[in-house]
Design an enzyme around this catalytic site. Structure first.
Site, mmCIF file in Angstrom:
data_model
loop_
_atom_site.group_PDB
_atom_site.id
_atom_site.type_symbol
_atom_site.label_atom_id
_atom_site.label_comp_id
_atom_site.label_asym_id
_atom_site.label_seq_id
_atom_site.Cartn_x
_atom_site.Cartn_y
_atom_site.Cartn_z
ATOM 1 C CE LYS A 1 -5.111 -0.762 -1.712
ATOM 2 N NZ LYS A 1 -4.981 0.245 -0.911
ATOM 3 C CG ASP B 1 -1.602 1.478 1.718
ATOM 4 O OD1 ASP B 1 -1.917 1.779 0.595
ATOM 5 O OD2 ASP B 1 -1.497 1.745 2.905
ATOM 6 C CB THR C 1 -1.674 4.056 -3.903
ATOM 7 O OG1 THR C 1 -2.331 4.714 -3.455
ATOM 8 C CG2 THR C 1 -1.253 4.071 -5.428
ATOM 9 C CD GLU D 1 -6.772 23.546 -0.501
ATOM 10 O OE1 GLU D 1 -7.339 22.883 -1.323
ATOM 11 O OE2 GLU D 1 -7.746 22.969 0.564
ATOM 12 C CB THR E 1 -1.331 6.769 1.863
ATOM 13 O OG1 THR E 1 -1.737 7.394 0.685
ATOM 14 C CG2 THR E 1 -2.013 7.903 2.687
ATOM 15 C CE LYS F 1 -4.368 24.070 -5.343
ATOM 16 N NZ LYS F 1 -4.585 23.978 -3.176
ATOM 17 C CG PHE G 1 -8.316 19.023 -7.514
ATOM 18 C CD1 PHE G 1 -7.427 19.320 -7.985
ATOM 19 C CD2 PHE G 1 -8.602 17.754 -7.303
ATOM 20 C CE1 PHE G 1 -6.382 18.650 -8.821
ATOM 21 C CE2 PHE G 1 -7.483 16.151 -7.586
ATOM 22 C CZ PHE G 1 -6.773 17.250 -8.224
ATOM 23 N NE ARG H 1 -8.671 8.261 -8.275
ATOM 24 C CZ ARG H 1 -8.541 8.686 -6.944
ATOM 25 N NH1 ARG H 1 -9.468 7.903 -6.215
ATOM 26 N NH2 ARG H 1 -8.527 10.094 -6.420
ATOM 27 N NE ARG I 1 1.685 15.093 -3.167
ATOM 28 C CZ ARG I 1 0.382 14.369 -2.720
ATOM 29 N NH1 ARG I 1 0.526 13.092 -2.832
ATOM 30 N NH2 ARG I 1 -0.915 14.831 -2.974
#
Lengths: 351, 1223
Positions: free
Chosen positions: B862, B427, B754, B569, B429, B639, B616, B856, B673
């Site tokens: 998974k 995984d 992920t 953010e 995160t 952005k 977004f 995604r 990133r």
């Protein structure tokens, strides 16, 4: 422990709740044991080590082998098969009928020549062939409690089918082993002199002292319709009946010898011993052989060439292996810890 | 609970969000009624009337959950059933039953006792594990939540007492106790934020909205008379769908997943919500998703079963031989054996019925030769594994000081499987990353700011330093680098041979969370002196304004913290604050920024009116706000992903494009990133024209509303002027790149699965060196195909198949041996790739690629990918993850590893091993896995050897007893053989054996490959050991028989009886097997010495003690050692001879093997032993680097690639120079 529990897929909800206060309580304690760092001896199998081990084995085994062989060679053994000879010519057609006929007197005489000087004590053995004393039915057919204790004469469990007499009174000693006790007898004469056979101390001392009671007397023994082997003197306690005690130690193999007695007299080479024997025991039914054996003994026991030869062979083999490894080591030495033998150096294309 | 009304709670978010769905109007009655009455849609919930759910048919399951396998009543039958599913146990059970009958060759206790012991021990273990599950359930069930008791009063109740229909009030940062219908929240417009980490692993917050009609239910009192009826679907496992309607005040309203709060998700950023319980306990969606955890068995154990089957076959065969022999002998010979009274027998020995006797004998023989099947093997393995697991739990080097959690082996079944892993599925995160963003660098107006290096850069530089400068290599890369990260700081400058300087400045620990930026040119107001100060100003404003976060005043520090939807953010806002643009207030229509141009100045609070917010989403990959500043100027601030922004630049907005994109590449390479920032000045007329369109689009009703809004937004987001780019570091967990590097070197393949966006995943791929510049990325994706019709489905598949074929072509045509491929696939495409007809194609492509990243992906996918890898490659897979979304994968993989970090415990609960950080995986696999694999493999081999050697002697002896079933050994000897006399040495082998020390394991990752290649438990090995056992049995039997043939065996003239021969033979066996195990062991601590030699001593002690016991117990073995065997030299010389002969073949074999064909661990052991590593450090270092697998991933590979690239450059430079001089 609270964090670990079952492996079920418990989406039973997450919990971030406080592990903080007990922060260090979960820290594994350091010790050489738990970290698997105990001081250890890590032997390495070096050529030197291999060669010395083989040499060492050789050095130890060859002398033992020689000693054993010498001891075995010093033992003098006379073996005489008499079951075929001790049958009258007219009965050879039906040996079983002969042996089962109680009316015939089965005395038989044999002359044995002493090949070499025999020092006392000379052990007298009988040897039976093809006699399955180790058959499960036979081995189990006894009751140790009954043999040991006069009070327990009624304990005959396991003694089938020689448990009780027809009227239900227990047989002492019960069971097939005792029932089939060997009953040939031997008498030895050298010239005109009788060679006395000492039957004391032919069994294990512990058997006499602990296993066969001194107050247990044979009862109802060999009273059945079916006669087995020898009868016992019902006035002699079991611990004095050494023939029985010897017989009750069942042999491991179908060919076995059992001690009959000891002769405490030296014999000279070429002496001729006359044996008067009673050929009572039925081995004819199952084509068993009967042999009479006279043997001296050494520190190793009886005649046993095999042990010496085996030791010599293995010792020799080890010497050979030591030499072979020496040669290998000299011809194609591998430097210890030579990295070129690492797998990635041997096939550089990868694993 | 008094309701605290805060100002921000009054915001009406629905007005702000562009893409927020307008509430659908009340449904017409005729529309919905037929829809919700069919099967599958039968649930009726009477809101606030839970008493109505007390009886059928509305009596739904309670909120009590149970994940235990047994309860007090079912434990005994179920656990026993589990135990007797093992074939060997059934056999022993039958044997124990038969042993009560006279057929048995042994006394019954000797059969029953070991079985009871073995089964009892295993059941005790089961019971303990289930108890722990129960305890965990209880903890959850007794959590408290506030429930409406009637009359507008709320009171706390444990979760398990909650009923369907109850109104509950859940407070901030609490989990929802059941699936709820959201009625209202502390926000006026009934929204709330939910963290669904436990469900899908996504860390960003999700917004849920209540129906407009229930907004009025905003305090406790309001529920006094509230009633409503809810009709909805039946419990099902679909997390993202919900169909239902609510009948409230005689109107029917349609419900969608937006109003449903799922159990195990968490309320965030919202003080409280009110909700009605819809699904409780096992009906809740998350519980419906739960799958029974499969019981896993290791490959070695499965193979062991096969060996046991083989031994069973052998057992049956020899029993058959024995029975036939017995029948024949009984028929033909036994009538002659008058001493057995053949005419007076039971049917066990009846010569007139030989077949029947033979059949009975078959049973006897099966029990008698049962020693071929090691009953104690299972129990020994269980003991060994528990002890091995204890060592894993106790490993200080896998203890995490920060979290305070050690590694845990939660099941001990799979220790050895750790040594055979081929593929790791990870995984992202929380596993690879901490999910914490640090603002690290930025590029403004074509100038790159930010001097601090990312972790990847530090690691790479470190590597470069050691490789290029040739400085003596540090003891252990991993540890050293780990320490670097922990906080040894300093600056090192590394100069490469070709003159390229790599500046590495190691970071101070960020004082401010989320902000690691360091550059004096921008800090402390210095930016005003920069040439492009106005652009910088715009950059900062975009950071501060283009967001959807909520500021929260921190009373302690006086500053603001931000609750943002995504951690990026948050990092931007923190950065803006540090630069002097502090976002301090948000109102319905405005954002207030305290601007401070220099440290001495007082901040000026400026108000920016937010006109529109273009949200977004993953398709747009950008977000914009349209603001009106204090001067009335309307500006669009945007952005987004660089590619998207660059496409939308105006002609004069491309001033910094080249520089910026160069910087973006650098940042990407450094594992950061990136986002590009741009703006556009708008004039009033243009804006108002657009706004009319936009409002029109927004109010459209119908399915294409969103598309319309998007299209209109698109119109506005063009002709942008590029300002710069940001680089945020997604903080990797400590030591992750090093660990991945090491694992790759050990030959493991690493896949990342992920739930994140594709860009994020790629960034992380870069960060942890799974991807690098110059790697060819194969991206599989299906775009813009309407998925509804059948044909489209087919088309998509064809499309994908084409892509895969093309990728294959590409790989095939690649000439460069150093070329590496990375496969990137998203979840939608994966649905097709995992279908039966494509999955093998997909798998073989994936196997050809150096790294595989799936983005995604849903939890289910998974698990499906894991299954595909597991079944497709047939190799051992390990899944590692930390969230509830990884549970499926963890359960599906051969080994599941849970990261017991900060997130919930689900992953850990489902896992087989838990560690607190990803980096411990290296030690877990390379050290513990390697050891455990070898230990178990050797142990099992030895077990079979030992039991064959022992069991077959019994068989040989049979032939000498007329196959009667008499054993040569005393019953007691046989009982003790497995349980006492030979078990401890083999357990010490299984627990303490080490071929090389743990440091060496880590230094030579290639040693790990011995596991996946199964060098120690291949059939060749196993059969070798069986032959060893066979030869030992023959040697032991024949030599003893020959020695004791018929002569006297001692000076007293007595001949050997059954007991003497059996005891001698048994002594030989004890010696032979114990010397054998001593020859196997490489590692002798006092424990091994004690156990091995102790076992031999124990045998003699037993023999003496047994001899002393009453003859009714010891029978013919009475005083056998002290009187008969002890004084007899034959006994001792037979022992010596047999022991030597049994072990010489093995000794010759290993000597030979070591001379000609030493294994890696032998050679390394020798090097270590002779201290060659100290003498010849160069060789040692060289071999260490060679021992690595050639990898295409990991930073070593990355550095290699870099060096190749630099060399190439240098070469070109040199050659151009030469040309130059020549010309």
């Amino acid at each position: 422990m609270n964090s670990s529990s079952g492996s079920a897929a418990g989406p039973s909800s997450g919990s971030g709740d406080g592990s903080a206060p007990r922060r260090n309580s979960k820290r594994p304690k350091y010790s050489k044991f738990t970290q698997q760092e105990l001081p250890a001896c890590k032997p390495i199998l070096t050529p030197k080590w291999v060669i010395s081990v083989f040499t060492l084995v050789g050095v130890i085994f060859v002398p033992i082998g020689i000693a054993a062989l010498m001891a075995s060679n010093n033992v003098v053994e006379i073996v005489d098969r008499y079951d075929t000879e001790c049958i009258p010519a007219n009965m050879t057609g039906d040996k079983v009928a002969y042996i089962q006929n109680d009316d015939i007197i089965k005395t038989c005489t044999r002359n044995l020549t002493v090949p070499k000087d025999m020092d006392q004590p000379i052990y007298v053995y009988y040897q039976l062939d093809n006699f399955y004393q180790n058959h499960r039915r036979y081995v189990k057919s006894r009751n140790d409690a009954q043999l040991k204790d006069a009070d327990q004469a009624n304990k005959t469990s396991g003694c089938d089918p020689e448990k009780t007499t027809k009227d239900g009174s227990p047989i002492v000693p019960c069971g097939l082993i005792a029932w089939s006790l060997f009953n040939d007898t031997y008498n030895f004469t050298l010239g005109n002199k009788n060679l006395s056979v000492n039957k004391n101390g032919i069994s294990w001392k512990s058997d006499r002292d602990h296993k066969f009671g001194k107050d247990v007397f044979p009862k109802n023994f060999q009273n059945g319709i079916l006669r087995g082997g020898a009868s016992l003197d019902s006035n002699k306690p079991l611990n004095k009946q050494e023939d029985l005690i010897v017989w009750m130690r069942t042999a491991a193999l179908p060919t076995f010898r059992k001690l009959y007695g000891k002769i405490h007299q030296d014999l000279k080479a070429n002496d001729i011993i006359m044996v008067t024997l009673e050929n009572n025991y039925n081995t004819y039914s199952f084509n068993g052989k009967k042999k009479l054996v006279l043997s001296t003994s050494s520190w190793l026991g009886g005649k046993n060439d095999f042990l010496g030869i085996a030791y010599l062979t293995i010792g020799g083999l080890c010497f050979f292996l030591a030499t072979a490894f020496t040669v290998v080591y000299l011809v194609k030495p591998r430097k210890l810890g030579d990295p070129s033998y690492l797998s990635w150096n041997r096939n550089p294309s990868g694993h | 609970m008094a309701r605290r009304v805060r100002k921000r709670d009054r915001l009406r978010w629905s007005l702000l969000y562009t893409f927020a769905c307008a509430r659908p109007a009340v449904l017409a009655d005729d529309e919905q009624t037929p829809f919700l009455q069919g099967p599958g849609y039968s649930r009726i919930v009477h809101c606030n009337q839970s008493q109505l759910h007390g009886k059928k048919p509305l009596d739904y399951s309670s909120n009590y959950i149970s994940t235990t396998r047994y309860n007090a009543i079912t434990f005994l039958p179920k656990a026993l059933f589990e135990q007797f599913r093992r074939v060997a146990n059934i056999y022993f059970l039958l044997a124990a039953i038969i042993s009560i009958t006279p057929v048995s060759p042994f006394n019954p206790m000797s059969m029953i006792a070991p079985l009871a012991f073995v089964v009892g021990l295993s059941m005790a273990k089961e019971a303990l594990e289930d108890w722990r599950r129960f305890y965990q359930d209880m903890k959850v069930n007794s959590r408290k939540v506030s429930v409406h008791n009637g009359q507008g009063q709320f009171g706390y109740k444990p979760w398990q007492k909650i009923r369907v229909g109850d109104v509950v009030k859940v407070e901030k940062d609490r989990f929802f106790p059941a699936d709820l219908l959201l009625l209202s929240s502390s926000y006026e417009d009934g929204i709330c934020y939910v963290e669904t980490m436990n469900l899908d692993g996504e860390t960003n917050l999700k917004v849920k909205r209540s129906l407009e009609v229930t907004l009025a239910l905003e305090d406790d009192e309001a529920f006094r008379d509230f009633t409503a009826t809810l009709r909805c679907e039946d419990p099902n496992p679909n997390l993202y769908t919900f169909v239902g309607n609510l009948e409230y005040e005689r109107q029917v309203y349609a419900l969608d997943p937006n109003q449903v709060l799922l159990r195990d998700s968490k309320l965030r950023n919202t003080s409280y919500i009110y909700g009605v319980v819809i699904f409780t306990g096992h009906d809740s969606k998350v519980m419906q998703n739960a799958t029974e955890s499969p019981s896993k068995r290791s490959r070695i154990e499965k193979k062991m079963d096969k060996i046991i089957y083989i031994l069973f076959t052998v057992l049956v065969l020899i029993s058959l031989v024995s029975s036939i022999g017995f029948a024949v002998m009984t028929k033909y010979d036994m009538p002659n054996w008058w001493f057995l009274e053949p005419n007076n027998t039971t049917s066990l020995y009846d010569p007139s019925k030989p077949v029947l006797s033979g059949v009975f004998h078959m049973v006897t023989a099966l029990i008698l030769y049962g020693y071929l099947i090691p009953i104690s093997l299972y129990v020994s393995i269980e003991v060994v594994k528990v002890l091995q697991a204890t060592f894993i739990n106790q490993d200080v080097l896998m203890y995490d000081e920060e979290i305070g959690k050690p590694a845990r082996a939660r099941t001990s079944n799979l220790n050895e499987e750790l040594g055979q892993v081929d593929t790791i599925l990870s995984d992202k995160t929380g596993t690879l990353t901490c999910n914490q963003m640090d603002f690290l660098k930025c590029s403004i107006a074509g100038v790159s700011y930010g001097v601090r290096a990312s972790e990847v850069e530090i690691a790479a530089a470190k590597q470069l330093a050691s490789e290029a400068s040739g400085s003596p290599e540090h003891h252990d890369d991993t540890e050293e680098l780990g320490e670097d990260n922990a906080g040894f700081y300093g600056t090192s400058e590394i100069e490469l041979a070709n003159g390229i300087t790599c500046m590495v400045e190691k970071s101070h620990k960020p004082a401010i969370k989320g902000f690691s930026f360091e550059d004096d040119r921008l800090m402390h107001g210095n930016w005003t002196n920069e040439p492009a100060a106005s652009t910088i100003l715009m950059f900062f404003r975009i950071l501060a304004l283009c967001q959807t976060a909520i500021p929260e005043h921190n009373k302690e520090t006086g500053g603001f913290t931000y609750e943002a939807e995504s951690p990026d953010e948050g990092a931007f806002l923190v950065a803006a604050r540090e630069f002097g643009f502090e976002f301090c207030k948000r109102t319905q229509s405005s954002v207030f920024i305290r601007e401070k141009y220099s440290p001495s100045e007082d901040p000026v609070e400026r108000e920016f009116k937010i006109l529109n917010l273009l949200e977004f989403n993953s398709k747009r990959k950008r977000m914009s706000v349209i603001v009106r500043d204090e001067g009335g100027q309307i500006i669009l601030l945007c952005k987004g992903a660089d590619s998207i922004i660059f496409d939308r630049l105006s002609k004069n907005g491309r001033l910094y494009e080249n520089d910026t994109s160069k910087h973006l590449n650098e940042y990407g390479e450094a594992g950061l990133r990136t986002l590009a920032l741009a703006y556009r000045m708008l004039d009033e007329s243009e804006y108002s024209a657009w706004n009319t369109d936009f409002l029109k689009a927004k109010t459209t009703i119908g399915p294409d509303r969103e598309a319309q809004v998007e299209r209109v937004s698109e119109k506005m987001e063009r002709d942008l002027i590029l300002v710069g780019a940001t680089a945020v570091e997604d903080k990797l967990q400590r030591g992750v790149p090093q660990c991945i590097d090491k694992l790759a070197q050990a030959g493991l393949k690493i896949w990342v699965l992920t739930g994140d966006k594709i860009e994020t995943a790629i960034n992380i791929g870069f960060a942890c060196s799974l991807l690098r510049q110059g790697m060819k990325q194969i991206s599989l994706s299906i775009t813009n195909i309407d998925l509804l019709t059948h044909d489209a489905n087919k088309a998509a598949k064809e499309n994908l198949s084409m892509q895969i074929t093309n990728a294959f072509q590409m790989i095939k045509l690649e000439k460069d041996p150093d070329a590496a491929f990375a496969l990137i696939i998203d979840g939608k495409t994966l649905t097709y790739a995992l279908e039966d007809d494509l999955k093998n194609q997909f798998l073989s492509l994936a196997v050809d690629c150096a790294s595989v990243i799936c983005c995604r992906v849903s939890p289910k996918q998974k698990a499906m990918v894991t299954r595909l890898v597991k079944e497709g490659t047939g190799k051992v897979t390990l899944a590692v993850g930390d969230g509830a979304n990884d549970v499926g994968m963890i359960q599906e993989a051969d080994i599941g590893v849970g990261i017991s970090g900060v997130e919930g415990m689900q992953a850990v609960m489902a896992s087989d091993f838990s560690i607190s950080q990803f980096r411990f995986l290296e030690r877990l696999l390379v050290v513990h896995g390697h050891w455990c694999y070898k230990r178990i493999a050797l142990m099992i081999c030895y077990f079979f050897y030992k039991n064959i050697a022992f069991g077959l002697t019994i068989f040989y002896f049979e032939a000498y007893t007329g196959f009667s079933g008499q054993s040569v050994y005393d019953d007691w000897y046989m009982l003790l053989f497995n349980v006492v006399l030979t078990s401890l040495p083999v357990i010490s082998l299984g627990v303490f054996e080490q071929d090389v020390s743990s440091e060496v394991c880590l230094q030579f990752p290639a040693l790990y490959q011995q596991g996946p290649r199964d060098l120690f438990f291949g059939w060749y090995r196993i059969i070798g050991w069986m032959f060893n056992g066979l030869s030992a049995s023959i040697i032991i039997f024949l030599l003893n028989i020959a020695i004791f043939y018929h002569g006297a065996f001692c000076a007293g003239g007595q001949t050997a009886d059954l007991a003497a021969v059996g005891t001698t033979m048994f002594t030989c066996i004890i010696w032979a097997v114990n010397v054998q195990i001593a020859l196997i062991m490489n590692h002798f601590t006092w424990i091994q010495h004690l156990f091995v030699w102790g076992s031999v001593v124990a045998w003699y002690l037993f023999l003496v003690a047994y001899g002393l016991s009453s003859p009714t117990i010891s029978g013919n073995s009475h005083q056998i050692l002290s009187e008969a065997l002890g004084p007899a030299p034959v006994y001792w010389s037979a022992t010596l001879l047999v022991t030597a002969v049994c072990n010489i073949p093995y000794l010759v074999h290993i000597s030979f093997q070591r001379t000609f064909n030493p294994l890696d661990n032998h050679v390394i052991h020798e090097i270590k032993h002779y201290k060659k590593d100290v003498e010849d450090q160069h060789m040692w270092k060289r071999e260490k680097s060679k021992a690595r697998q050639k990898t295409k991933i990991g930073f070593t590979a990355r550095v290699d690639a870099k060096i190749r690239q630099l060399r190439g450059k240098l070469h070109r430079k040199v050659s151009s120079l030469t040309i130059h001089t020549v010309s």
